[in-house]
Design a protein around this motif. Structure first.
Motif, PDB file in Angstrom:
ATOM      1  N   LEU A  12      81.467 105.412  -8.578  1.00 47.56           N
ATOM      2  CA  LEU A  12      82.193 104.888  -8.662  1.00 47.56           C
ATOM      3  C   LEU A  12      82.814 105.214 -10.118  1.00 47.56           C
ATOM      4  O   LEU A  12      83.712 105.668 -10.649  1.00 47.56           O
ATOM      5  N   GLU A  13      81.608 104.150 -10.667  1.00 42.68           N
ATOM      6  CA  GLU A  13      81.926 104.138 -12.743  1.00 42.68           C
ATOM      7  C   GLU A  13      81.718 105.675 -12.638  1.00 42.68           C
ATOM      8  O   GLU A  13      82.773 105.843 -14.521  1.00 42.68           O
ATOM      9  N   LEU A  56      85.722 103.067 -21.326  1.00 41.67           N
ATOM     10  CA  LEU A  56      84.430 103.722 -21.234  1.00 41.67           C
ATOM     11  C   LEU A  56      83.447 103.425 -21.394  1.00 41.67           C
ATOM     12  O   LEU A  56      82.204 103.142 -21.194  1.00 41.67           O
ATOM     13  N   THR A  57      83.733 102.207 -23.040  1.00 39.40           N
ATOM     14  CA  THR A  57      82.696 101.274 -22.754  1.00 39.40           C
ATOM     15  C   THR A  57      82.001 100.281 -21.647  1.00 39.40           C
ATOM     16  O   THR A  57      80.113 100.129 -21.395  1.00 39.40           O
ATOM     17  N   LEU A  58      82.964 100.120 -21.075  1.00 41.44           N
ATOM     18  CA  LEU A  58      83.022  99.166 -20.045  1.00 41.44           C
ATOM     19  C   LEU A  58      82.008  99.431 -19.082  1.00 41.44           C
ATOM     20  O   LEU A  58      80.752  99.451 -18.409  1.00 41.44           O
ATOM     21  N   PHE A  59      82.716 101.129 -18.188  1.00 42.52           N
ATOM     22  CA  PHE A  59      81.953 101.312 -17.305  1.00 42.52           C
ATOM     23  C   PHE A  59      80.900 102.503 -17.632  1.00 42.52           C
ATOM     24  O   PHE A  59      80.290 102.703 -16.706  1.00 42.52           O
ATOM     25  N   VAL A 140      82.497  93.264 -13.091  1.00 48.80           N
ATOM     26  CA  VAL A 140      81.397  93.060 -11.366  1.00 48.80           C
ATOM     27  C   VAL A 140      81.000  93.710 -10.929  1.00 48.80           C
ATOM     28  O   VAL A 140      79.913  93.597 -10.630  1.00 48.80           O
ATOM     29  N   LEU A 141      81.354  95.559 -11.386  1.00 44.59           N
ATOM     30  CA  LEU A 141      79.943  96.870 -11.317  1.00 44.59           C
ATOM     31  C   LEU A 141      79.127  96.333 -12.240  1.00 44.59           C
ATOM     32  O   LEU A 141      77.996  96.710 -11.224  1.00 44.59           O
ATOM     33  N   MET A 142      78.896  95.800 -13.449  1.00 42.70           N
ATOM     34  CA  MET A 142      77.433  95.407 -14.099  1.00 42.70           C
ATOM     35  C   MET A 142      77.221  94.769 -13.783  1.00 42.70           C
ATOM     36  O   MET A 142      75.863  94.412 -13.333  1.00 42.70           O
ATOM     37  N   VAL A 144      76.481  93.545 -10.125  1.00 46.16           N
ATOM     38  CA  VAL A 144      76.287  94.110  -8.990  1.00 46.16           C
ATOM     39  C   VAL A 144      75.269  95.125  -9.583  1.00 46.16           C
ATOM     40  O   VAL A 144      74.276  95.601  -8.686  1.00 46.16           O
ATOM     41  N   ARG A 145      75.530  95.830 -10.413  1.00 53.63           N
ATOM     42  CA  ARG A 145      74.475  96.690 -10.208  1.00 53.63           C
ATOM     43  C   ARG A 145      73.170  96.069 -10.958  1.00 53.63           C
ATOM     44  O   ARG A 145      72.473  97.212 -10.808  1.00 53.63           O
ATOM     45  N   GLN A 146      73.558  94.850 -11.824  1.00 58.04           N
ATOM     46  CA  GLN A 146      72.390  94.424 -12.442  1.00 58.04           C
ATOM     47  C   GLN A 146      71.988  93.941 -11.160  1.00 58.04           C
ATOM     48  O   GLN A 146      70.013  93.765 -10.856  1.00 58.04           O
ATOM     49  N   ILE A 147      72.157  93.640 -10.648  1.00 57.53           N
ATOM     50  CA  ILE A 147      71.561  92.650  -9.128  1.00 57.53           C
ATOM     51  C   ILE A 147      70.929  94.077  -8.557  1.00 57.53           C
ATOM     52  O   ILE A 147      69.933  93.944  -7.672  1.00 57.53           O
ATOM     53  N   GLU A 148      71.186  94.762  -8.183  1.00 56.81           N
ATOM     54  CA  GLU A 148      70.805  96.624  -7.357  1.00 56.81           C
ATOM     55  C   GLU A 148      69.569  96.750  -8.012  1.00 56.81           C
ATOM     56  O   GLU A 148      68.449  96.656  -7.483  1.00 56.81           O
TER      57      GLU A 148
END
Length: 157
Positions: A12-13, A56-59, A140-142, A144-148
Motif C-alpha cells: 500500500l505505501e 512521500l515523507t510520511l509514507f 495509521v500505517l506507521m 500498524v507497521r511498527q506493531i507488525e
C-alpha cells in the motif's frame, strides 16, 4: 480474494508513493516545459509538488518502518544479549507508537480545523484540507507497521 487483499496491504505505501511521485514528476516536468517554451510558469504545480513531498515523507517513513529501517539503533540492538534485545525492541516500539499516536491526534486536529474553516490554497484555490486528508492514513500505517515489525521480531527469536 484473501491473497489479493494481502498483496494490496503489503504494498500500500509503495503504491501511494509511486502515484504521488509520478504526479509530482509530470507536474514538475510540465512546468519546466511551459517555462522553457513561454514566459509563463505553472505556479500551481509548486503547491502540489510541495504537498506531494509531505506525502512521500510520511509514507516513505511507513515503508522504512515496515522494513525495519527507520530507527538506526542496530549497533545497540546487535550488541545486546537476547533478553535485553527484546526489552529494547519493545521499548523502542512503545516510544515510536506513542509518538505517532500523538502526531496522529494533532494531524486529525489540523484536518478538522482546515475542514471547518474551509480555507483555500493560494495558487490553486482548492480547500487546503484536500492536501491534508491523506496524511492521517500515513500515521495509521506507521503505527500498524511498527506493531507488525515488533511482532515479527518477537516471534523470530
Amino acid at each position: 480474494m484473501g491473497n489479493n487483499v494481502r498483496i494490496i496491504w503489503d504494498s500500500l505505501e509503495e503504491v501511494i508513493c509511486f502515484i504521488t511521485f509520478v504526479v509530482m514528476l509530470v507536474l514538475g516536468f510540465s512546468n519546466v516545459v511551459v517555462r522553457s517554451l513561454t514566459n509563463f510558469s505553472l505556479a500551481s504545480t509548486q503547491e502540489v509538488v510541495i504537498n506531494g513531498m509531505v506525502v512521500l515523507t510520511l509514507f516513505g517513513a511507513a515503508i522504512a518502518i515496515k522494513r525495519g529501517q527507520l530507527l538506526a539503533v542496530g549497533f545497540l540492538i546487535d550488541n545486546l544479549s537476547e533478553r535485553y534485545r527484546r526489552w529494547l525492541q519493545v521499548g523502542i516500539s512503545v516510544a515510536v507508537v506513542f509518538t505517532l499516536l500523538v502526531m496522529f491526534y494533532f494531524m486529525l486536529d489540523l484536518l478538522s480545523n482546515q475542514y471547518e474553516s474551509q480555507i483555500t490554497s493560494s495558487a490553486m484555490q482548492v480547500k487546503v484540507w484536500y492536501y491534508t486528508a491523506l496524511l492521517p492514513l500515513g500515521f495509521v500505517l506507521m503505527i500498524v507497521r511498527q506493531i507488525e515489525w515488533l511482532s515479527i521480531q518477537l516471534r523470530c527469536k
